[in-house]
Design a protein around this motif. Structure first.
Motif, mmCIF file in Angstrom:
data_model
loop_
_atom_site.group_PDB
_atom_site.id
_atom_site.type_symbol
_atom_site.label_atom_id
_atom_site.label_comp_id
_atom_site.label_asym_id
_atom_site.label_seq_id
_atom_site.Cartn_x
_atom_site.Cartn_y
_atom_site.Cartn_z
ATOM 1 N N THR A 121 0.814 -1.205 0.000
ATOM 2 C CA THR A 121 0.000 0.000 0.000
ATOM 3 C C THR A 121 0.856 1.267 0.000
ATOM 4 O O THR A 121 1.985 1.278 0.490
ATOM 5 N N VAL A 122 0.264 2.324 -0.558
ATOM 6 C CA VAL A 122 0.855 3.666 -0.558
ATOM 7 C C VAL A 122 -0.239 4.618 -0.100
ATOM 8 O O VAL A 122 -1.377 4.546 -0.582
ATOM 9 N N VAL A 123 0.085 5.528 0.837
ATOM 10 C CA VAL A 123 -0.913 6.439 1.397
ATOM 11 C C VAL A 123 -0.339 7.849 1.476
ATOM 12 O O VAL A 123 0.819 8.035 1.861
ATOM 13 N N THR A 124 -1.153 8.845 1.117
ATOM 14 C CA THR A 124 -0.745 10.239 1.300
ATOM 15 C C THR A 124 -1.899 11.028 1.912
ATOM 16 O O THR A 124 -3.067 10.677 1.732
ATOM 17 N N GLY A 125 -1.565 12.109 2.644
ATOM 18 C CA GLY A 125 -2.604 12.939 3.218
ATOM 19 C C GLY A 125 -2.059 14.055 4.068
ATOM 20 O O GLY A 125 -0.854 14.113 4.327
ATOM 21 N N ASN A 126 -2.923 14.939 4.505
ATOM 22 C CA ASN A 126 -2.541 16.081 5.315
ATOM 23 C C ASN A 126 -3.008 15.960 6.754
ATOM 24 O O ASN A 126 -3.227 16.952 7.432
ATOM 25 N N GLU A 127 -3.198 14.740 7.195
ATOM 26 C CA GLU A 127 -3.605 14.539 8.573
ATOM 27 C C GLU A 127 -3.230 13.123 8.984
ATOM 28 O O GLU A 127 -2.842 12.312 8.156
ATOM 29 N N ASP A 128 -3.352 12.824 10.238
ATOM 30 C CA ASP A 128 -3.037 11.487 10.723
ATOM 31 C C ASP A 128 -4.008 10.468 10.134
ATOM 32 O O ASP A 128 -5.138 10.785 9.815
ATOM 33 N N GLY A 129 -3.562 9.247 9.989
ATOM 34 C CA GLY A 129 -4.446 8.201 9.482
ATOM 35 C C GLY A 129 -3.779 7.275 8.497
ATOM 36 O O GLY A 129 -4.412 6.341 8.002
ATOM 37 N N ALA A 130 -2.501 7.481 8.187
ATOM 38 C CA ALA A 130 -1.826 6.657 7.189
ATOM 39 C C ALA A 130 -1.773 5.189 7.601
ATOM 40 O O ALA A 130 -2.056 4.297 6.805
ATOM 41 N N LYS A 131 -1.427 4.939 8.862
ATOM 42 C CA LYS A 131 -1.312 3.552 9.315
ATOM 43 C C LYS A 131 -2.678 2.892 9.421
ATOM 44 O O LYS A 131 -2.826 1.696 9.133
ATOM 45 N N GLU A 132 -3.696 3.656 9.810
ATOM 46 C CA GLU A 132 -5.039 3.096 9.867
ATOM 47 C C GLU A 132 -5.520 2.750 8.469
ATOM 48 O O GLU A 132 -6.075 1.669 8.235
ATOM 49 N N ASN A 151 7.521 -4.226 5.944
ATOM 50 C CA ASN A 151 7.535 -2.803 5.584
ATOM 51 C C ASN A 151 6.650 -2.556 4.366
ATOM 52 O O ASN A 151 7.078 -2.085 3.327
ATOM 53 N N ASN A 152 5.367 -2.891 4.558
ATOM 54 C CA ASN A 152 4.434 -2.974 3.435
ATOM 55 C C ASN A 152 3.639 -1.700 3.195
ATOM 56 O O ASN A 152 2.704 -1.699 2.399
ATOM 57 N N LEU A 153 4.011 -0.598 3.878
ATOM 58 C CA LEU A 153 3.270 0.649 3.742
ATOM 59 C C LEU A 153 4.233 1.814 3.542
ATOM 60 O O LEU A 153 5.040 2.125 4.411
ATOM 61 N N ALA A 154 4.157 2.441 2.369
ATOM 62 C CA ALA A 154 4.909 3.667 2.112
ATOM 63 C C ALA A 154 3.936 4.836 2.232
ATOM 64 O O ALA A 154 2.880 4.819 1.597
ATOM 65 N N TYR A 155 4.273 5.836 3.040
ATOM 66 C CA TYR A 155 3.319 6.926 3.222
ATOM 67 C C TYR A 155 3.998 8.252 3.497
ATOM 68 O O TYR A 155 5.157 8.321 3.902
ATOM 69 N N TRP A 156 3.219 9.309 3.248
ATOM 70 C CA TRP A 156 3.603 10.652 3.629
ATOM 71 C C TRP A 156 2.389 11.354 4.202
ATOM 72 O O TRP A 156 1.301 11.306 3.621
ATOM 73 N N VAL A 157 2.556 12.000 5.362
ATOM 74 C CA VAL A 157 1.475 12.727 5.999
ATOM 75 C C VAL A 157 1.981 14.117 6.375
ATOM 76 O O VAL A 157 3.004 14.253 7.050
ATOM 77 N N GLY A 158 1.260 15.136 5.926
ATOM 78 C CA GLY A 158 1.628 16.506 6.267
ATOM 79 C C GLY A 158 1.026 16.941 7.585
ATOM 80 O O GLY A 158 0.446 16.149 8.324
ATOM 81 N N TYR A 166 1.797 16.153 -0.658
ATOM 82 C CA TYR A 166 3.045 15.435 -0.920
ATOM 83 C C TYR A 166 3.861 16.055 -2.033
ATOM 84 O O TYR A 166 5.072 16.240 -1.899
ATOM 85 N N ILE A 167 3.231 16.383 -3.149
ATOM 86 C CA ILE A 167 3.984 16.887 -4.298
ATOM 87 C C ILE A 167 4.745 18.162 -3.938
ATOM 88 O O ILE A 167 5.906 18.337 -4.325
ATOM 89 N N LYS A 168 4.124 19.051 -3.171
ATOM 90 C CA LYS A 168 4.743 20.323 -2.846
ATOM 91 C C LYS A 168 5.647 20.259 -1.618
ATOM 92 O O LYS A 168 6.598 21.039 -1.506
ATOM 93 N N ALA A 169 5.361 19.345 -0.697
ATOM 94 C CA ALA A 169 6.068 19.393 0.581
ATOM 95 C C ALA A 169 6.722 18.087 1.015
ATOM 96 O O ALA A 169 7.507 18.100 1.971
ATOM 97 N N GLY A 170 6.416 16.970 0.341
ATOM 98 C CA GLY A 170 6.860 15.691 0.888
ATOM 99 C C GLY A 170 7.895 14.921 0.109
ATOM 100 O O GLY A 170 8.400 13.900 0.596
ATOM 101 N N GLN A 171 8.251 15.368 -1.079
ATOM 102 C CA GLN A 171 9.110 14.536 -1.916
ATOM 103 C C GLN A 171 10.552 14.417 -1.417
ATOM 104 O O GLN A 171 11.283 13.517 -1.833
ATOM 105 N N ASP A 172 10.943 15.320 -0.532
ATOM 106 C CA ASP A 172 12.295 15.256 0.035
ATOM 107 C C ASP A 172 12.328 14.554 1.390
ATOM 108 O O ASP A 172 13.376 14.510 2.038
ATOM 109 N N SER A 173 11.214 13.997 1.826
ATOM 110 C CA SER A 173 11.167 13.326 3.124
ATOM 111 C C SER A 173 12.024 12.063 3.114
ATOM 112 O O SER A 173 11.750 11.124 2.365
ATOM 113 N N ASP A 174 13.049 12.040 3.938
ATOM 114 C CA ASP A 174 13.924 10.860 4.005
ATOM 115 C C ASP A 174 13.150 9.640 4.487
ATOM 116 O O ASP A 174 13.394 8.519 4.025
#
Length: 207
Positions: A121-132, A151-158, A166-174
């Motif tokens: 799975t891949v998840v993106t969003g601007n609030e908590d909830g990626a793991k759920e 390690n089956n979940l790749a995600y970014w949460v702002g 993600y496109i504007k703020a998350g692409q450099d997240s290590d």
């Protein structure tokens, strides 16, 4: 080495070529798989007529049978979803319902058609909830016969509330880069193992 096919299902609510943050992150994973020789396909599910229901084909232009055929002919399936009110999208839920509806279909050896396929799975969003969101997808897919890698979940949460996605703020997240890398390579490794050493039918048939 046997060839692998991967199907990426973007369950964003956006259509056509509208900018999708979830798709942008999925493409990072796709790049890794393609560099490893995996054939990939990306579908934006909202662009297809997927009817609500629990039959293999709901008729009247239902395009789910085409997507189901791609699922059963893939070695790797990755579902991407945005976060809406802390949960996966309604499109993701619809896809899961249609997958569930055909979970009783079997291959020639009596196993579910979902056996020996790897799911991530891949998840993106601007609030908590990626793991759920990711966990609710993965646990149900595992129960239907898909194999889930480490390690089956790749995600970014702002940050909470409105803000850059993600496109504007998350692409450099290590952290996100590392999670995407681990997900992608583990999908490949496990799919190769199952391709050469499939789960035996003994004790794993539906009938």
């Amino acid at each position: 080495m046997m060839a692998l096919k991967a199907l990426y299902l973007n369950t964003s609510l956006k259509h056509g070529d509208q900018e999708s943050n979830t798709e942008a992150l999925m493409k990072k994973s796709i790049e890794i798989l393609e560099n490893e020789g995996v054939e990939t396909e990306l579908l934006r599910v909202s662009d297809y007529n997927i009817k609500i229901g629990m039959s293999a084909d709901m008729g009247e232009g239902d395009q789910w049978p085409m997507i189901f055929d791609k699922i059963v002919n893939s070695d790797i399936i990755v579902m991407g979803t945005p976060i809406w009110n802390g949960h996966k999208s309604s499109v993701a839920t619809l896809v899961m319902e249609r997958i569930y509806a055909q979970s009783g279909e079997t291959a020639e050896n009596g196993q579910s058609k979902y056996y020996n396929k790897v799911f991530g799975t891949v998840v993106t969003g601007n609030e908590d909830g990626a793991k759920e969101a990711g966990g609710s997808i993965l646990s149900r897919m595992a129960n239907l016969g898909f194999t889930i890698p480490p390690n089956n979940l790749a995600y970014w949460v702002g940050e909470a509330g409105p803000g850059p996605s993600y496109i504007k703020a998350g692409q450099d997240s290590d952290f996100t880069k590392k999670q995407t890398e681990m997900l992608s390579y583990n999908l490949i490794h496990l799919a190769r193992i199952l391709k050469n050493n499939p789960i035996p039918a003994i004790g794993n048939t539906l009938k």
